[in-house]
Write an enzyme that holds these catalytic residues in place. Structure first.
Site, PDB file in Angstrom:
ATOM      1  N   CYS A  95     -36.681 -27.115  25.418  1.00 49.46           N
ATOM      2  CA  CYS A  95     -37.778 -27.542  25.664  1.00 49.46           C
ATOM      3  C   CYS A  95     -38.405 -29.006  25.573  1.00 49.46           C
ATOM      4  O   CYS A  95     -36.840 -29.565  25.122  1.00 49.46           O
ATOM      5  CB  CYS A  95     -37.984 -26.380  24.007  1.00 49.46           C
ATOM      6  SG  CYS A  95     -39.974 -27.722  24.341  1.00 49.46           S
TER       7      CYS A  95
HETATM    8  N1  LIG Z   1     -42.574 -21.811  24.014  1.00 51.22           N
HETATM    9  C1  LIG Z   1     -42.320 -22.248  24.700  1.00 51.22           C
HETATM   10  O1  LIG Z   1     -42.967 -24.089  23.478  1.00 51.22           O
HETATM   11  C2  LIG Z   1     -42.951 -22.986  25.556  1.00 51.22           C
HETATM   12  C3  LIG Z   1     -42.517 -22.038  27.084  1.00 51.22           C
HETATM   13  N2  LIG Z   1     -42.753 -22.696  28.689  1.00 51.22           N
HETATM   14  C4  LIG Z   1     -42.401 -21.052  28.940  1.00 51.22           C
HETATM   15  O2  LIG Z   1     -42.630 -21.879  30.216  1.00 51.22           O
HETATM   16  C5  LIG Z   1     -42.386 -20.798  31.336  1.00 51.22           C
HETATM   17  C6  LIG Z   1     -44.078 -21.533  32.043  1.00 51.22           C
HETATM   18  O3  LIG Z   1     -44.969 -21.411  31.353  1.00 51.22           O
HETATM   19  P1  LIG Z   1     -46.312 -21.881  31.803  1.00 51.22           P
HETATM   20  O4  LIG Z   1     -46.609 -23.037  32.052  1.00 51.22           O
HETATM   21  O5  LIG Z   1     -47.439 -21.674  31.068  1.00 51.22           O
HETATM   22  O6  LIG Z   1     -47.103 -20.572  32.910  1.00 51.22           O
HETATM   23  P2  LIG Z   1     -47.944 -20.706  34.096  1.00 51.22           P
HETATM   24  O7  LIG Z   1     -47.462 -21.081  35.276  1.00 51.22           O
HETATM   25  O8  LIG Z   1     -47.546 -19.284  34.855  1.00 51.22           O
HETATM   26  O9  LIG Z   1     -49.245 -21.520  33.745  1.00 51.22           O
HETATM   27  C7  LIG Z   1     -49.960 -19.570  33.221  1.00 51.22           C
HETATM   28  C8  LIG Z   1     -51.229 -19.933  33.209  1.00 51.22           C
HETATM   29  O10 LIG Z   1     -52.225 -20.915  32.034  1.00 51.22           O
HETATM   30  C9  LIG Z   1     -52.087 -22.240  32.537  1.00 51.22           C
HETATM   31  N3  LIG Z   1     -51.526 -23.297  31.477  1.00 51.22           N
HETATM   32  C10 LIG Z   1     -50.328 -23.140  31.045  1.00 51.22           C
HETATM   33  N4  LIG Z   1     -50.103 -23.982  30.512  1.00 51.22           N
HETATM   34  C11 LIG Z   1     -51.551 -24.800  30.267  1.00 51.22           C
HETATM   35  C12 LIG Z   1     -52.292 -25.465  28.940  1.00 51.22           C
HETATM   36  N5  LIG Z   1     -51.644 -26.654  28.067  1.00 51.22           N
HETATM   37  N6  LIG Z   1     -53.284 -25.476  29.090  1.00 51.22           N
HETATM   38  C13 LIG Z   1     -54.712 -25.068  29.353  1.00 51.22           C
HETATM   39  N7  LIG Z   1     -53.500 -24.115  30.714  1.00 51.22           N
HETATM   40  C14 LIG Z   1     -52.114 -24.023  30.477  1.00 51.22           C
HETATM   41  C15 LIG Z   1     -51.401 -22.263  34.189  1.00 51.22           C
HETATM   42  O11 LIG Z   1     -52.441 -23.289  34.548  1.00 51.22           O
HETATM   43  P3  LIG Z   1     -52.143 -24.846  35.164  1.00 51.22           P
HETATM   44  O12 LIG Z   1     -50.264 -24.875  35.355  1.00 51.22           O
HETATM   45  O13 LIG Z   1     -52.986 -24.684  36.191  1.00 51.22           O
HETATM   46  O14 LIG Z   1     -52.221 -25.152  33.927  1.00 51.22           O
HETATM   47  C16 LIG Z   1     -51.393 -20.902  34.193  1.00 51.22           C
HETATM   48  O15 LIG Z   1     -53.045 -21.154  35.088  1.00 51.22           O
HETATM   49  C17 LIG Z   1     -43.715 -19.618  30.865  1.00 51.22           C
HETATM   50  O16 LIG Z   1     -42.151 -18.970  30.777  1.00 51.22           O
HETATM   51  C18 LIG Z   1     -43.662 -19.510  29.177  1.00 51.22           C
HETATM   52  O17 LIG Z   1     -43.436 -19.223  28.303  1.00 51.22           O
HETATM   53  C19 LIG Z   1     -43.231 -23.470  28.586  1.00 51.22           C
HETATM   54  C20 LIG Z   1     -43.402 -24.491  27.739  1.00 51.22           C
HETATM   55  C21 LIG Z   1     -43.892 -24.352  26.134  1.00 51.22           C
HETATM   56  N1  LIG Z   2     -41.371 -25.400  25.992  1.00 50.01           N
HETATM   57  C1  LIG Z   2     -40.045 -24.816  26.614  1.00 50.01           C
HETATM   58  N2  LIG Z   2     -40.053 -24.424  25.967  1.00 50.01           N
HETATM   59  C2  LIG Z   2     -39.352 -22.688  27.018  1.00 50.01           C
HETATM   60  C3  LIG Z   2     -38.974 -23.441  27.772  1.00 50.01           C
HETATM   61  N3  LIG Z   2     -38.075 -21.642  28.176  1.00 50.01           N
HETATM   62  C4  LIG Z   2     -38.696 -21.227  27.135  1.00 50.01           C
HETATM   63  N4  LIG Z   2     -38.669 -21.992  26.822  1.00 50.01           N
HETATM   64  C5  LIG Z   2     -39.222 -21.750  25.495  1.00 50.01           C
HETATM   65  O1  LIG Z   2     -38.039 -21.524  24.120  1.00 50.01           O
HETATM   66  C6  LIG Z   2     -36.912 -20.629  24.298  1.00 50.01           C
HETATM   67  C7  LIG Z   2     -35.403 -20.163  23.491  1.00 50.01           C
HETATM   68  O2  LIG Z   2     -35.242 -21.073  23.049  1.00 50.01           O
HETATM   69  P1  LIG Z   2     -33.758 -21.292  22.321  1.00 50.01           P
HETATM   70  O3  LIG Z   2     -34.029 -21.909  21.082  1.00 50.01           O
HETATM   71  O4  LIG Z   2     -33.694 -20.093  21.535  1.00 50.01           O
HETATM   72  O5  LIG Z   2     -32.721 -21.414  23.274  1.00 50.01           O
HETATM   73  C8  LIG Z   2     -38.035 -18.979  24.683  1.00 50.01           C
HETATM   74  O6  LIG Z   2     -37.974 -18.048  24.312  1.00 50.01           O
HETATM   75  C9  LIG Z   2     -39.138 -19.926  25.081  1.00 50.01           C
HETATM   76  O7  LIG Z   2     -40.410 -19.861  24.263  1.00 50.01           O
HETATM   77  C10 LIG Z   2     -39.753 -24.715  28.961  1.00 50.01           C
HETATM   78  O8  LIG Z   2     -39.336 -24.864  29.846  1.00 50.01           O
HETATM   79  N5  LIG Z   2     -40.146 -25.257  28.113  1.00 50.01           N
END
Ligand SMILES: NC(=O)C1=CN([C@@H]2O[C@H](COP(=O)(O)OP(=O)(O)OC[C@H]3O[C@@H](n4cnc5c(N)ncnc54)[C@H](OP(=O)(O)O)[C@@H]3O)[C@@H](O)[C@H]2O)C=CC1
Ligand SMILES: Nc1nc2c(ncn2[C@@H]2O[C@H](COP(=O)(O)O)[C@@H](O)[C@H]2O)c(=O)[nH]1
Length: 325
Positions: free
Chosen positions: A173
């Site tokens: 991340c």
């Molecule tokens: N657990 C974590 O810390 C994180 C996990 N991830 C993982 O990465 C993958 C992609 O995630 P994600 O980009 O949400 O998926 P998507 O690209 O499918 O986005 C989902 C929707 O949420 C919107 N969106 C995403 N981020 C934001 C934001 N910060 N504010 C407002 N709207 C938002 C997107 O629109 P738009 O793209 O146009 O903004 C889209 O409509 C997922 O599997 C997610 O779990 C990603 C980052 C952090």
């Molecule tokens: N900020 C982001 N978080 C992400 C992304 N892809 C996955 N994830 C999150 O990480 C955990 C796994 O964490 P780990 O420490 O066990 O390796 C996963 O379940 C998601 O919630 C990303 O691209 N950006």
């Protein structure tokens, strides 16, 4: 509020109540099912695929299939035709609504649906939870990811059956660096903070680096723990195998990395190489044994007995012993 993380907390043993660690029960209930361990491999493309999900379900473990380039309806039918439960992921865009409509049209329903977006405290998640609950109410809905008690309360009120806590603590991340937000560096205390208000199960997501972190997550309120990096890099893992200086590695990349997205837009994840570490089952067995040991140190016989122990915070402003009174 106390701020700590997995690497500066230790749990305090209580008098042992078992003669053998084999008496300690690591099982956990989520929804209508019981699973052997409170851990679930992350729903990421380099961590799980159809084969691993089938293997986990057949062997009594929880799984969540990822949502990238997959036909969720075909996956659900395939799992259920084998007599296994289906546990899928959805986003919040039109194709995800179309998938729910297809479930209704085909008269099927996955047992578990995880709504998986980066910023899960959002109107889009509220709408998706409510759509699923209206169309296929039998599905157990996990929603996330979130980082605050306010978000947990909202998601529960919107109808989520469980919430997933953790924004930015993952190994691949870069959310913290790219946005300045998240629970990276204090995930365990964020979990504790969220668990205080939760009335439904919490899945702690991200930041697990050692098996002992499983017990720590349970102690601070998790029912289940989602793990990416520790599950990536197995012989069966879907990540591409790469040889560096004669040693074998598997790639592990973030779902919000350009490797997963196919373009460099709103990138919040990176790619790393994990050393290849043998078969998945060996890790699951070791995790189970280590969690049994954790339960025995807690002076208990079952997983949730870990919730009863005291802890110490090592170093820093919050250092000290924390006793349950
Ligand atoms: N657990 C974590 O810390 C994180 C996990 N991830 C993982 O990465 C993958 C992609 O995630 P994600 O980009 O949400 O998926 P998507 O690209 O499918 O986005 C989902 C929707 O949420 C919107 N969106 C995403 N981020 C934001 C934001 N910060 N504010 C407002 N709207 C938002 C997107 O629109 P738009 O793209 O146009 O903004 C889209 O409509 C997922 O599997 C997610 O779990 C990603 C980052 C952090
Ligand atoms: N900020 C982001 N978080 C992400 C992304 N892809 C996955 N994830 C999150 O990480 C955990 C796994 O964490 P780990 O420490 O066990 O390796 C996963 O379940 C998601 O919630 C990303 O691209 N950006």
């Amino acid at each position: 509020m106390e701020i700590f993380d997995y690497d500066n907390i230790l749990l305090l043993p209580r008098m042992c109540r078992v003669e053998s660690r084999s008496e300690c029960d690591t099982s956990v209930v989520l929804g209508n099912r019981s699973f052997k361990l409170p851990v679930v491999p992350a729903n990421m493309k380099t961590v799980v695929d159809e084969k691993i999900c089938t293997y986990l379900a057949q062997n009594g473990f929880f799984y969540v299939m990822h949502r990238f380039d997959i036909d969720n309806v075909a996956f659900t039918k395939d799992m259920q035709s084998k007599g296994l439960f289906a546990s899928i992921s959805l986003g919040v865009k039109q194709p995800d609504y179309d998938t729910v409509d297809s479930f209704v049209a085909d008269g099927i329903c996955p047992e578990y649906i995880t709504i998986d977006i980066a910023h899960g405290h959002a109107e889009s998640v509220k709408n998706m939870i409510q759509y699923i609950k209206a169309k296929i109410p039998a599905a157990f809905v996990i929603a996330g990811n979130v980082a605050t008690p306010e978000a947990v309360i909202d998601l529960e009120n919107w109808g989520a059956d469980a919430t997933k806590v953790g924004v930015g603590p993952g190994k691949v991340c870069i959310t913290k660096l790219k946005t300045g937000f998240g629970t990276g560096g204090w995930q365990l205390s964020a979990l504790k903070w969220c668990a205080r208000v939760a009335t439904k199960p919490i899945i702690a997501d991200g930041g697990i680096r050692s098996h002992g972190d499983i017990a720590k997550s349970i102690r601070f309120g998790a029912t289940m723990i989602m793990i990416g990096s520790l599950f990536a890099g197995h012989e069966e893992s879907p990540g591409k195998t790469v040889e560096v200086d004669g040693k074998l590695f598997k790639e592990y990349y973030g779902s919000a990395s350009d490797f997963n997205k196919g373009e460099y837009k709103h990138v919040e994840g990176k790619r790393i190489l994990e050393p290849v570490k043998g078969p998945l089952m060996n890790t699951l067995i070791e995790m189970q044994q280590d969690t049994q040991s954790s339960i025995s140190y807690s002076g208990g016989t079952k997983l949730m007995d870990i919730r009863k122990v005291n802890y110490v915070i090592l170093g820093g402003d919050n250092a000290g012993e924390h006793l349950l009174m």
